[in-house]
Design an enzyme around this catalytic site. Structure first.
Site, short mmCIF file in Angstrom:
data_model
loop_
_atom_site.label_atom_id
_atom_site.label_comp_id
_atom_site.label_asym_id
_atom_site.label_seq_id
_atom_site.Cartn_x
_atom_site.Cartn_y
_atom_site.Cartn_z
N ASP A 1 -32.29 -79.04 29.21
CA ASP A 1 -32.00 -79.01 27.92
C ASP A 1 -32.08 -80.37 27.45
OD1 ASP A 1 -30.87 -76.29 28.53
OD2 ASP A 1 -29.24 -77.12 29.28
N MET B 1 -31.62 -68.44 33.21
CA MET B 1 -30.75 -69.30 34.01
C MET B 1 -31.50 -70.22 34.99
SD MET B 1 -28.31 -68.86 31.76
CE MET B 1 -27.14 -69.90 32.24
N ASN C 1 -35.92 -72.64 23.89
CA ASN C 1 -34.60 -72.12 24.30
C ASN C 1 -33.71 -72.10 23.15
OD1 ASN C 1 -32.84 -71.68 26.35
ND2 ASN C 1 -32.35 -73.59 26.60
N GLY D 1 -28.71 -60.27 26.96
CA GLY D 1 -29.73 -59.90 26.14
C GLY D 1 -29.41 -60.07 24.51
N ASP E 1 -38.70 -79.08 27.63
CA ASP E 1 -39.80 -80.00 28.67
C ASP E 1 -39.13 -79.85 29.91
OD1 ASP E 1 -37.22 -81.33 28.76
OD2 ASP E 1 -38.20 -83.18 27.11
N HIS F 1 -29.72 -72.90 23.40
CA HIS F 1 -28.59 -73.62 24.15
C HIS F 1 -27.14 -73.55 23.59
CE1 HIS F 1 -26.82 -75.72 27.53
NE2 HIS F 1 -26.39 -76.54 26.61
#
Ligand code: GAR
Length: 196
Positions: A149, A94, A111, A14, A145, A113
């Site tokens: 990724d 995940m 997100n 986190g 989407d 990444h």
């Protein structure tokens, strides 16, 4: 400008969630984190939420270790709606998000990444980058989407790969940039949403 309401999903320690909290506390991001949810009951992200008095919940993934079952996605969507979330921020979550949650929050799932997408999608992207021998990698904030990724990019930051790097040192250098660009990307989105 209205305060943007964020829901956060995470499976790990986190630190990205913490970076968002810190940016909010420092007055650098006009947002409120309304709910944190994790598929890992003992995840550090939930401890951080508890410490910061942010409401949190565990996601019941029905015993599946990697799949995100449809019922669980619908439960997350309902909880996020009930909490009044405008946006869902994945912060080290995940499992792959699919239609049930994406349809409930269209263009509202973001997100972070740990690579310069489209390079190295999927798991442990910093390991993929080191193993591939590239000279630089980085991180990407993007819309989510239905692919892995693959959604439109919002912000990227580059990070050099050094000769002496291990998986851990490279990931740590990427994370420093993650913690900078995630709040920055949310500032941009908040501005765009205030125009609509
Ligand atoms: C971060 O490096 C994030 O980019 C990555 O997991 C880590 C979570 O760290 N996410 C992915 O790999 C998603 N495909 P954190 O729990 O300390 O924020």
């Amino acid at each position: 400008m209205r305060t943007i309401r964020l829901g956060v999903l995470g499976s790990g320690s986190g630190t990205n969630f913490q970076a968002l909290l810190d940016a909010i506390a420092a007055g650098e991001l006009n947002a409120q984190i309304v709910l944190v949810m994790s598929d890992v009951p003992q995840a550090g992200i939930l401890e951080r939420a508890q410490k910061a008095s942010v409401p949190y919940k565990v996601i019941d993934c029905r015993g599946f270790t990697t799949k995100f079952p449809e019922e669980a996605q619908l439960e997350v969507a309902a909880a996020m709606r009930a909490a009044g979330a405008d946006l869902i921020c994945l912060a080290g979550f995940m499992r792959l998000i699919k239609a049930p949650l994406l349809n409930a929050f269209p263009q509202r799932v973001i997100n972070i990444h740990p690579s310069l997408l489209p390079a190295f999608p999927g798991l442990d992207a910093w390991k993929q980058a080191l193993d591939a021998g590239v000279a630089e990698t980085g991180c990407t904030v993007h819309y989510v989407d239905a692919g892995m990724d693959t959604g439109p990019h919002i912000l990227q930051a580059k990070v050099p790969v050094l000769a002496a790097d291990t998986y851990a040192t490279l990931h740590a250098r990427i994370q420093e940039e993650e913690h900078r660009i995630y709040p920055a990307a949310l500032r941009l989105i908040a501005k765009m949403l205030s125009l609509i």
